[in-house]
Scaffold this motif. Sequence first.
Motif, PDB file in Angstrom:
ATOM      1  N   GLY A 155      53.435  34.488  44.182  1.00 41.98           N
ATOM      2  CA  GLY A 155      53.668  35.832  44.705  1.00 41.98           C
ATOM      3  C   GLY A 155      55.053  36.342  44.394  1.00 41.98           C
ATOM      4  N   PHE A 156      56.060  35.506  44.598  1.00 39.42           N
ATOM      5  CA  PHE A 156      57.424  35.937  44.326  1.00 39.42           C
ATOM      6  C   PHE A 156      57.640  36.124  42.830  1.00 39.42           C
ATOM      7  N   PHE A 157      57.036  35.245  42.033  1.00 44.08           N
ATOM      8  CA  PHE A 157      57.138  35.388  40.583  1.00 44.08           C
ATOM      9  C   PHE A 157      56.579  36.733  40.135  1.00 44.08           C
ATOM     10  N   PHE A 158      55.398  37.085  40.634  1.00 46.62           N
ATOM     11  CA  PHE A 158      54.763  38.339  40.230  1.00 46.62           C
ATOM     12  C   PHE A 158      55.508  39.534  40.801  1.00 46.62           C
ATOM     13  N   LEU A 159      56.039  39.400  42.011  1.00 46.85           N
ATOM     14  CA  LEU A 159      56.786  40.496  42.626  1.00 46.85           C
ATOM     15  C   LEU A 159      58.035  40.835  41.821  1.00 46.85           C
ATOM     16  N   CYS A 160      58.718  39.817  41.311  1.00 41.59           N
ATOM     17  CA  CYS A 160      59.971  40.044  40.593  1.00 41.59           C
ATOM     18  C   CYS A 160      59.756  40.493  39.149  1.00 41.59           C
ATOM     19  N   TRP A 161      58.752  39.932  38.491  1.00 40.93           N
ATOM     20  CA  TRP A 161      58.550  40.242  37.072  1.00 40.93           C
ATOM     21  C   TRP A 161      57.498  41.318  36.843  1.00 40.93           C
ATOM     22  N   GLY A 162      56.544  41.452  37.768  1.00 44.75           N
ATOM     23  CA  GLY A 162      55.447  42.398  37.593  1.00 44.75           C
ATOM     24  C   GLY A 162      55.882  43.844  37.372  1.00 44.75           C
ATOM     25  N   PRO A 163      56.793  44.389  38.201  1.00 48.85           N
ATOM     26  CA  PRO A 163      57.189  45.798  38.009  1.00 48.85           C
ATOM     27  C   PRO A 163      57.790  46.090  36.637  1.00 48.85           C
ATOM     28  N   PHE A 164      58.572  45.148  36.104  1.00 49.74           N
ATOM     29  CA  PHE A 164      59.173  45.358  34.789  1.00 49.74           C
ATOM     30  C   PHE A 164      58.096  45.477  33.711  1.00 49.74           C
ATOM     31  N   PHE A 165      57.095  44.598  33.761  1.00 48.32           N
ATOM     32  CA  PHE A 165      56.040  44.646  32.754  1.00 48.32           C
ATOM     33  C   PHE A 165      55.052  45.771  33.044  1.00 48.32           C
ATOM     34  N   LEU A 166      54.948  46.206  34.294  1.00 49.35           N
ATOM     35  CA  LEU A 166      54.187  47.424  34.588  1.00 49.35           C
ATOM     36  C   LEU A 166      54.863  48.619  33.922  1.00 49.35           C
ATOM     37  N   HIS A 167      56.182  48.633  33.964  1.00 53.59           N
ATOM     38  CA  HIS A 167      56.962  49.675  33.303  1.00 53.59           C
ATOM     39  C   HIS A 167      56.640  49.719  31.802  1.00 53.59           C
ATOM     40  N   LEU A 168      56.621  48.552  31.162  1.00 54.71           N
ATOM     41  CA  LEU A 168      56.303  48.499  29.733  1.00 54.71           C
ATOM     42  C   LEU A 168      54.878  48.972  29.463  1.00 54.71           C
ATOM     43  N   THR A 169      53.953  48.588  30.343  1.00 56.72           N
ATOM     44  CA  THR A 169      52.554  48.980  30.165  1.00 56.72           C
ATOM     45  C   THR A 169      52.391  50.488  30.262  1.00 56.72           C
ATOM     46  N   LEU A 170      53.057  51.093  31.229  1.00 58.24           N
ATOM     47  CA  LEU A 170      52.934  52.539  31.423  1.00 58.24           C
ATOM     48  C   LEU A 170      53.586  53.325  30.284  1.00 58.24           C
TER      49      LEU A 170
END
Length: 317
Positions: A248-263
């Motif tokens: 959960g913490f791994f995805f919380l910290c890295w997920g938004p950055f890669f969501l940014h790239l996806t968008l």
Amino acid sequence: MPMQGAQGRLRGSLNNTASAIPDSGLATNQTDPWCLEVSVPDGLFLSLGLVSLVENTLVVAAIAKNRNLHSPMYYFICCLAVSDLLVSVSNVLEVAVMMLLEAGSLVVQTSVMQQLDNAIDVLICSSMVSSLCFLGAIAVDRYITIFYAMRYHSIVTLSRARGAIAAIWSASVLCSSLFVAYYDHTAVLLCLVSFFLALVALMAVLYLHMLARACHHARGIAQLHKQWRPVRQGLGLKGAATLSILLGFFFLCWGPFFLHLTLIVLCPQHPSCSCVFKNFNLFLTLIICNSIVDPIIYAFRSQELRKTLKEVLLCSW
């Protein structure tokens, strides 16, 4: 390529979709009225970076000092600490340079600034990619420890570990160089996002399998003592909680950055996506927070390492 104001190429291109994606005819800065932008003060960002720098430096120093920690598992943890250290240093260095440029305290030639910009961008990208790779390597190492315990030392040898470490660093530098050179290509962003999703899937599968194995092992032991249900439930809840925190913490910290790239790829000019783009600095701050938490999860839980860390802090070399 000319400098984008005071911003470096990486930060500027990722935070400005118009430079990375062809124009679609919509206003670049158009956002919804409900759009929330979380501002991260430069002082807070720099402070978090310094905390990560000190913390990960201590991990590297402790592993280097204690020869008992010179094993493949701790080599991977040491490399993760080095990667997290570089993540913090590169981001802090970029912010510091930007602040000095904006304040007029730093005046350099355009050619020199371009070279510095490229060097910082390569450092940022390579440290991020290597940090993710070593998180995956640690998960694989732990998986082999549990499922192939009797053959672990023949499978995970020092030479193989060093080879894997060299391959990860080489691949990280190569990937980061390609990203900096072709940052305006959609395929590059898709490769980065695919890499992240594959790593998340790998870690989830490995850790879930390890949890299932631990529960099965506990059930076998409990059955011998006729205490199957309480022990199994207790271990299952504890293991599930630990797994949830780790992933959960791994995805919380890295997920938004890669969501940014996806968008950036999917909707570079849409108002709702533009709202996400405005929080790019927050996403980088979350990555710095991950660099702070990684030593707590992977390093400081070791009693041997904590003991050595106390010696390092007391300067008893």
